[in-house]
Design an enzyme around this catalytic site. Structure first.
Site, short mmCIF file in Angstrom:
data_model
loop_
_atom_site.label_atom_id
_atom_site.label_comp_id
_atom_site.label_asym_id
_atom_site.label_seq_id
_atom_site.Cartn_x
_atom_site.Cartn_y
_atom_site.Cartn_z
N LEU A 527 0.83 -1.21 0.00
CA LEU A 527 0.00 0.00 0.00
C LEU A 527 0.85 1.25 0.00
CD1 LEU A 527 -2.70 -1.04 2.64
CD2 LEU A 527 -2.95 -1.00 0.16
N GLY A 530 7.53 4.02 3.68
CA GLY A 530 8.01 5.22 4.37
C GLY A 530 9.29 4.94 5.11
N GLY A 531 9.68 5.90 5.96
CA GLY A 531 10.93 5.79 6.69
C GLY A 531 10.94 4.67 7.70
N PHE A 532 9.77 4.23 8.18
CA PHE A 532 9.72 3.18 9.18
C PHE A 532 9.59 1.80 8.56
CE2 PHE A 532 7.75 6.86 11.46
CZ PHE A 532 8.83 7.09 12.31
N GLY A 533 9.26 1.70 7.30
CA GLY A 533 9.08 0.40 6.66
C GLY A 533 7.99 0.45 5.62
N VAL A 535 4.11 -0.90 4.06
CA VAL A 535 2.75 -1.22 4.50
C VAL A 535 2.09 -2.09 3.44
CG1 VAL A 535 0.54 -0.31 5.29
CG2 VAL A 535 2.63 1.01 5.67
N LYS A 549 2.00 -3.03 8.76
CA LYS A 549 3.24 -2.27 8.61
C LYS A 549 4.41 -3.13 9.08
CE LYS A 549 3.35 2.14 9.54
NZ LYS A 549 3.82 2.72 8.26
N ASP A 645 6.35 13.80 12.63
CA ASP A 645 6.41 13.65 11.18
C ASP A 645 5.03 13.83 10.55
OD1 ASP A 645 7.66 13.31 8.74
OD2 ASP A 645 7.52 11.12 8.78
#
Length: 838
Positions: A527, A530-533, A535, A549, A645
């Site tokens: 989907l 981003g910076g965290f991983g 989705v 996520k 963020d």
């Protein structure tokens, strides 16, 4: 009985409930401005067997027989869980001993997905109807403040209406249907009926829907593309326009074209029917009240075709095969490998799941399971459906699916010419119930399956692998022993942490990694990233969608992750994305969130296509929702939580365009060096407040980012736009210049006529953004102040500075404006950032 600030006709009506409830028409069912109703102060009227479940706490009443409408708080889910709803009740006062015998039938609810323990409804002095849970934040609103509303009315047809001095509706419940239509209610283009996922689970909505389009009425699964199972097409010439609608009139479901009754299509329904409902199984049923048995009964099943229950997409669940005798089975490989298993052995109708999920990374291990005489509802129930490939052979059809990673099944339908091998091919990216019926034997199904491994490996290669492995076995045993001894103490601590998490009241679900691979089809449907991983889309066993996520590079911080899950899992707010569950297994760290059908905000504000255009009221509501979500994190939790963020990609929209803040709390998960109370600067260029470079970080960094997002929403322009000349590249710089020139109106989205019609409100919203962008963080408002301004309780100060300060790094990062960038610099972080919610 009522908690109120001023009396209204509804007050008198409720004060006499102890006599006959709805048995007598005591007063006009209206209410004035500045009136508040608390569920805790209203007496319940029980139905059925007298259980608290099914009781009504009425606010507005209409009628003294069937249909009688009650608008109020309804406990349809549990005795402590209420919906603000409109329901039909039987209230014949002439037979007192038989009054209240039938359960109320809810035909509309404001908080369908968010039942409340202690709901409070308020019709404000500004004309807004708002719903809260106790003293909590606003959970639902009509957003009609300042629109000349003078009162609230429940009409004879069960329509809840906010009206103005001329008795013209400003807002009405008929414009926001749930899963039902009552007599006199229309379903227009852009509206749809959406059922719950099951008879007992109202808090999750199904993929099923019934909607009106310019070409007809369609019942379908809302996949991409939609899968239609019941079409009523308009075949009259020159009738494909936006004025078409259907209406539930006495004894008929009528489809009208060109706003007239000429050329209407009629579906006959028993005249005694009072309402119809699209239900979780895909049936559209009309209901009547049986006065002899004092109960609701099904008067008609409207969406019925030649194939009975097998024609409905959810009858046997995903991959389930519906047979002529009404049984549900899983696809079988005719004596070979069993690729599918029942989701629940005791309930075959819940469908099947793949033993090995499909993976685009292992296409070489995929094959197509051929099943003869297998049909699908899309083309079987809709002869006018368009195939993906026409005039092709079954080999062509099979190959097309094999080469398409998103294809999960293909159906080859033989042509009418038995001498020709050319037919139609349908490719499916989502597979629901299949059909194996005697009257449908002209098609072949190909179901894509994943083999667990390459079974063609040679013996000598296997021997080589085993031989080379033995040489390292003894060394491996020694290493494992050392690791096991050194980590035993840490494992005990981790297990204690996990056990503690399982004991937290109301804690979210714990998933295994393998189960998440199954529901996400081996993480094949991305989907976003981003910076965290990354989705991925997933579907739970009950059919509800989730967003999974997968956090990258966090496998070593299991204890911090568990603490963060406890923090995020305990936060519940209508404008924050809900955490459904989590996974911490080996080095895997995953979070499972509620699915947001309309995706992220950037998709809607940066696209000039009319399909994605937002009007002013939608944009204002989104801004208000973001403000409410941030206000909760900053001020309504026990201790502050900073997001760090805020940007359009982290604002998600549900099916009704309600905005919810996502990834709150993930910033706390990164760089948790508590000994120094420091954090590495993270965020997205342009959204970072100036103090990131030199000062202590407070909640005002979120306020700054919020101001930037407001600019983007109002202007429909990206923060960095390299297609513009140099002086117009950076949006905040353009805003500053327009403000200094006195031309803020030129900053408003030029593609939207609706925005121009609301220019004054849009300009005032830009002044709110300017307030949030003040270079001195102490001059920025709090989020609670912003909410008050949006509610009309405060004004924006006149002494704003438009000489915005922003970090020089922003200029050098313009080539990648939407990427989250970790900076090398460090800045003090106040302890509040590391705090948890209540």
């Amino acid at each position: 009985m009522l908690t109120h600030r001023s009396s209204s006709p509804a007050t008198l009506c409720l004060s006499l409930l102890g006599l006959y409830f709805l048995g007598l028409v005591l007063s006009q069912p209206t209410a004035n401005l500045s009136t508040t109703w608390a569920a805790s102060s209203i007496s319940s009227v029980s139905f059925g067997n007298g259980s608290p479940v099914g009781s009504v706490k009425p606010i507005l009443l209409r009628g003294n027989d069937v249909p009688s409408f009650a608008c109020g708080f309804v406990s349809m889910l549990s005795e402590t869980s209420y919906l603000f709803a409109i329901s039909i009740v039987y209230t014949n006062a002439s037979q007192i001993d038989q009054t209240y015998t039938a359960f109320p039938e809810v035909v509309w609810a404001a908080n369908r997905n968010n039942p409340m323990v202690n709901p409070t409804l308020e019709l404000t002095s500004e004309g807004d109807l708002i719903l809260k849970d106790g003293d909590g934040p606003v959970a639902w609103s009509t957003n009609t403040s300042g629109k000349s509303v003078v009162g609230l009315n429940l009409t004879d047809s069960g329509n809840l209406v906010l009206f103005d001095d001329n008795n013209v509706p400003v807002w009405q419940s008929f414009d926001h249907p749930m899963d039902s239509l009552v007599l006199g209610q229309k379903l227009t283009i852009g509206q749809k009926l959406v059922p719950s996922v099951s008879e007992t689970n109202w808090t999750a909505q199904s993929l099923l829907s019934l909607s009106m389009t310019s070409t007809g009425l369609f019942a379908q699964m809302d996949t991409n593309p939609p899968q239609v199972y019941y079409p009523v097409r308009i075949n009259f010439p020159n009738t494909s326009n936006d004025s078409n609608y259907i209406e539930f009139v006495n004894g008929t479901l009528a489809l009208f074209t060109n706003s007239t009754r000429n050329g209407s299509v009629f579906i006959n329904i028993p005249s005694a029917s009072l309402f119809m409902r699209l239900e979780y199984d895909g049936h559209l049923r009309a209901y009547e009240f049986d006065t002899a048995k004092y109960q609701w009964t099904v008067a008609a099943d409207i969406l019925v075709r030649d194939y009975g229950d097998c024609g409905y997409p959810t009858v046997c669940g995903q991959y389930g095969i519906c047979t002529s005798n009404g049984q549900c089975t899983c696809p079988d490989s005719n004596g070979g490998t069993n690729y599918f298993k029942q989701t629940n052995d005791r309930h075959p109708n819940l469908g099947c799941y793949e033993e090995v999920p499909l993976s685009c990374d292992n296409l070489q291990f995929q094959s197509l399971l051929e099943l003869g005489d297998l049909s699908y509802f899309t083309y079987s129930t809709d002869p006018q459906s368009t195939p993906d490939l026409a005039n092709v052979t079954k080999v062509n059809c099979k190959d097309a699916c094999a080469k398409n990673c998103s294809c999960k099944a293909a159906f080859y339908v033989r042509g009418s010419n038995i001498r020709s091998d050319a037919g139609s091919c349908y490719l499916l990216s989502e597979v629901f119930s299949l059909m194996n019926l005697e009257q449908l034997n002209n098609s072949i199904g190909y179901i894509k399956v994943q083999n667990s491994s390459n079974k063609g490996g040679k013996t000598n290669r296997l021997g080589l692998i085993l031989g080379s492995s033995l040489g390292s076995l003894f060394a491996l045993i020694i290493v494992i022993g050392v690791i096991k001894v050194s980590s035993r103490k840490r494992e005990v601590v981790d297990e204690a942490d996990e056990d503690h998490l399982d004991q937290v009241p109301g804690m979210v679900m714990r998933f295994t990694y393998d189960s998440l691979k199954v529901i996400t089809e081996d993480f094949s449907k991305k989907l976003g990233e981003g910076g965290f991983g990354s989705v991925f889309e997933g579907i739970l066993k009950d059919g509800s969608k989730v967003a999974v996520k997968r956090l990258d590079g966090l496998g070593h911080i299991k204890k911090s992750f568990l603490a963060e899950v406890e923090t995020i899992g305990s936060i519940h707010h209508v404008n924050l994305v809900t955490l459904v569950g989590f996974c911490t297994e080996s080095s895997h760290r995953l979070l499972v969130y509620e699915y947001m059908p309309n995706g992220s905000l950037d998709k809607w504000i940066f696209c000039i296509s009319s399909e994605y255009a937002l009007n002013w009221q939608q944009r204002r509501k989104i801004i208000y929702d973001i403000a409410k979500g941030l206000n909760y994190l900053h001020e309504e939790c026990r201790r502050k939580i900073l997001h760090l963020d805020i940007k359009p990609q982290n604002i998600l929209l549900d099916e009704n365009f309600n905005a919810k803040v996502a990834d709150f709390g993930l910033s706390k998960l990164i760089d948790r060096d508590k000994s120094q109370v420091m954090t590495t600067m993270r965020g997205t260029p342009g959204y970072l407040a100036p103090e990131w470079l030199s000062a202590a970080i407070t909640e005002k960094v979120d306020v700054y980012s919020f101001g930037v997002v407001v600019l983007e929403i109002v202007s429909a322009r990206k923060l960095f736009d390299n297609s513009q000349d140099s002086e117009n590249t950076y949006l905040v710089g353009v805003f500053r210049r327009k403000a200094e020139e006195g031309g803020l109106s030129d900053f408003i989205d030029s593609h939207s006529e609706d925005m121009r019609l609301n220019e004054a409100q849009a300009v005032n919203m830009l002044r709110i953004a300017a307030w949030c962008l003040q270079g001195d963080s102490t001059k920025r408002p709090s989020m609670s102040t912003i909410v008050k301004v949006l509610d009309g309780l405060m004004d924006v100060p006149d002494d704003l500075e438009y000489d915005f300060s922003y970090p020089p790094l922003m200029k050098t990062s313009a080539k990648a404006p939407q990427e989250e960038v970790p900076y090398a610099a460090s800045t003090p972080l106040l302890p509040s950032v590391l705090s948890g919610p209540r």
